[in-house]
Design an enzyme around this catalytic site. Structure first.
Site, PDB file in Angstrom:
ATOM      1  N   GLN A  72     -51.683  37.664 -55.273  1.00 44.55           N
ATOM      2  CA  GLN A  72     -51.968  38.844 -54.457  1.00 44.55           C
ATOM      3  C   GLN A  72     -53.167  38.590 -53.539  1.00 44.55           C
ATOM      4  O   GLN A  72     -53.145  38.947 -52.353  1.00 44.55           O
ATOM      5  CB  GLN A  72     -52.252  40.042 -55.370  1.00 44.55           C
ATOM      6  CG  GLN A  72     -51.066  40.463 -56.216  1.00 44.55           C
ATOM      7  CD  GLN A  72     -51.447  41.486 -57.260  1.00 44.55           C
ATOM      8  OE1 GLN A  72     -52.496  42.134 -57.170  1.00 44.55           O
ATOM      9  NE2 GLN A  72     -50.592  41.642 -58.277  1.00 44.55           N
ATOM     10  N   TYR A  95     -59.166  35.855 -12.392  1.00 47.41           N
ATOM     11  CA  TYR A  95     -58.952  35.551 -13.803  1.00 47.41           C
ATOM     12  C   TYR A  95     -57.927  36.477 -14.463  1.00 47.41           C
ATOM     13  O   TYR A  95     -57.698  36.397 -15.662  1.00 47.41           O
ATOM     14  CB  TYR A  95     -60.272  35.670 -14.570  1.00 47.41           C
ATOM     15  CG  TYR A  95     -61.265  34.557 -14.315  1.00 47.41           C
ATOM     16  CD1 TYR A  95     -61.030  33.606 -13.323  1.00 47.41           C
ATOM     17  CD2 TYR A  95     -62.435  34.455 -15.043  1.00 47.41           C
ATOM     18  CE1 TYR A  95     -61.932  32.594 -13.076  1.00 47.41           C
ATOM     19  CE2 TYR A  95     -63.345  33.437 -14.811  1.00 47.41           C
ATOM     20  CZ  TYR A  95     -63.089  32.511 -13.824  1.00 47.41           C
ATOM     21  OH  TYR A  95     -63.977  31.511 -13.580  1.00 47.41           O
ATOM     22  N   GLU A 114     -54.014  28.311 -23.298  1.00 49.40           N
ATOM     23  CA  GLU A 114     -54.760  29.426 -22.682  1.00 49.40           C
ATOM     24  C   GLU A 114     -56.232  29.393 -23.063  1.00 49.40           C
ATOM     25  O   GLU A 114     -56.852  30.426 -23.303  1.00 49.40           O
ATOM     26  CB  GLU A 114     -54.131  30.771 -23.059  1.00 49.40           C
ATOM     27  CG  GLU A 114     -52.686  30.920 -22.651  1.00 49.40           C
ATOM     28  CD  GLU A 114     -52.422  30.488 -21.220  1.00 49.40           C
ATOM     29  OE1 GLU A 114     -53.261  30.769 -20.355  1.00 49.40           O
ATOM     30  OE2 GLU A 114     -51.382  29.869 -20.974  1.00 49.40           O
TER      31      GLU A 114
END
Length: 452
Positions: free
Chosen positions: A259, A206, A352
């Site tokens: 903000q 892996y 992935e």
């Protein structure tokens, strides 16, 4: 799906240094898989002899490689990959074959036009028995003419939402023969007579996936930082509306709502980049340990890289969208940079390892750790799961006026995480106690497990 990203750093895990670095446009690059997965896999899974033969050629690009794992019918579920690699002891060759349409390798970057080699993940068959997915080094194209070799069909899969400078491709094998020594055999081997020598640990193969996920975390953080920079700079220039009548329009950045929308994205970007450094350090340490047969760090590294990959890619995609919205209509323009940036990063939610699947893999790690706590084995917990074993589940008492220290905030997060993990475990065990099978009990608890 094959890995993508704007900057590929190839890590030498023996020294901890990066021996190559590609900086490229946001729309990706045909050499991305060569540096991001082909070379790291040769280093991680090739024998010393294989590395000595192939890595010098790859470094000077005498051969250009990709990583062919995902198939049209199977991505995250590696155990069900369909391409076979059957060993023939008479000729000491492997025969690679795609038995169905869904066995077509699909998505590898650089495969469509660029690569002439690939590391192909295929089901290993020898002496009549299947031993699961293993990596094989396969030549795809003639080194002189660049035409596909006999027994190979391949090409480009066409336009995508993004990454269109990368030639993602498809690959089909028709009984292609390769030499025995082109199976990458650092961890598992097939002897000349066909005998299979299993690896010291089933998860040793892996390494490439863990490596790519560890790199993704930092790359995604960088993309969020780019988006926040665009939004903050725009907000510091753009003027819209008057706070006080007659005193002129103010910068958009002066509005507290603006903000609140964009500053957290910048903070997250730093957090993700710092986290990626920690994971890369763990990866380097793990590779050194694995060379001596020590796999003790692998489960923790796998869980941490999988969990961070899932959480970070989702948060980055949402964060970039907030930055785009904060720029009003101008954020919808291609000139803002947001469209390509979003297309690149949102793809990270599925390549992935699809995010929900990865969260459920992390859940298995957490459930195992929680069972260790309940069986009195908290001392055996991996470092990343030690919070599960805290006696009494320390709860800090908060009030609106209290100044929160880092320690108190972390304790609060740990407390919430602990409750989610153990409540999910309780539901899982309750269903099992009612006679529900393990697979169905896991499925019925999967929402709670993902939250945990």
């Amino acid at each position: 799906m094959a890995e993508h990203g704007p900057a590929i750093n190839v890590l030498d895990y023996e020294t901890g240094h990066h021996f190559s670095n590609l900086i490229m446009a946001r729309d990706s690059h045909p050499f991305e898989l060569h540096y991001g997965m082909f070379l790291p896999t040769l280093r991680g899974q090739g024998t010393d002899e294989q590395q000595e033969k192939w890595i010098p050629l790859a470094l000077i690009r005498a051969i250009v490689g990709t990583y062919a794992q995902t198939e049209l019918g199977h991505g995250t579920n590696l155990r069900k990959l369909e391409v076979t690699s059957t060993y023939d002891p008479k000729t000491q060759e492997f025969v690679l074959h795609s038995p169905t349409v869904t066995a077509t390798k699909w998505w590898p970057g650089g495969l469509g036009k660029t690569s002439n080699y690939a590391i192909v993940v295929a089901q290993l068959w020898t002496l009549g028995k299947c031993y699961g997915p293993h990596p094989f080094l396969v030549q795809l194209r003639d080194l002189e003419t660049h035409q596909p070799l006999p027994g190979i069909k391949l090409g480009d899969i066409g336009p995508k939402l993004g990454f269109n400078a990368n030639d993602n491709g498809f690959l089909i094998f028709d009984h292609l023969r390769i030499p025995r020594d082109q199976m990458l055999m650092r961890h598992a081997q097939v002897l000349p007579n066909g005998e299979y020598v299993k690896p010291a640990h089933s998860k040793l193969g892996y390494g490439t996936m863990v490596y790519v996920r560890s790199m993704m975390i930092g790359d995604q953080g960088l993309q969020l930082g780019i988006a926040a920079t665009i939004a903050i700079r725009y907000s510091a220039i753009r003027r819209q509306g008057e706070m006080v009548e007659g005193q002129g329009e103010v910068k958009v950045l002066d509005y507290q709502t603006q903000q609140y929308r964009i500053f957290p994205q910048m903070a997250k970007a730093y957090a993700y980049i710092f986290a990626s450094t920690k994971v890369r350090d763990m990866y380097t340490k793990n590779m050194k340990l694995m060379k001596s047969g020590n796999v003790s760090l692998l489960p923790e590294l796998h869980a941490l890289s999988s969990g961070l990959k899932a959480v970070v890619t989702w948060e980055v995609a949402q964060g970039i969208e907030q930055c785009r919205l904060a720029c009003g209509g101008h954020g919808f323009s291609q000139a803002s940079g947001f469209p390509e940036l979003y297309a690149q990063t949102v793809a990270g939610c599925t390549y992935e390892g699809e995010n929900i699947v990865l969260l459920l893999q992390v859940s298995k790690f957490l459930v195992k750790a929680a069972r260790q706590v309940r069986s009195g084995e908290a001392a055996l917990l991996a470092e990343v799961a030690e919070y599960l074993g805290v006696v009494g589940a320390n709860r800090s008492t908060f009030s609106q006026s209290q100044n929160f220290s880092d320690k108190i905030v972390i304790e609060a997060f740990e407390h919430v995480a602990r409750r989610l993990v153990f409540s999910a475990l309780d539901k899982l065990d309750h269903l099992r106690g009612e006679g529900v099978g393990p697979e169905e009990a896991w499925n019925r608890t999967s929402v709670e497990l993902c939250k945990a």
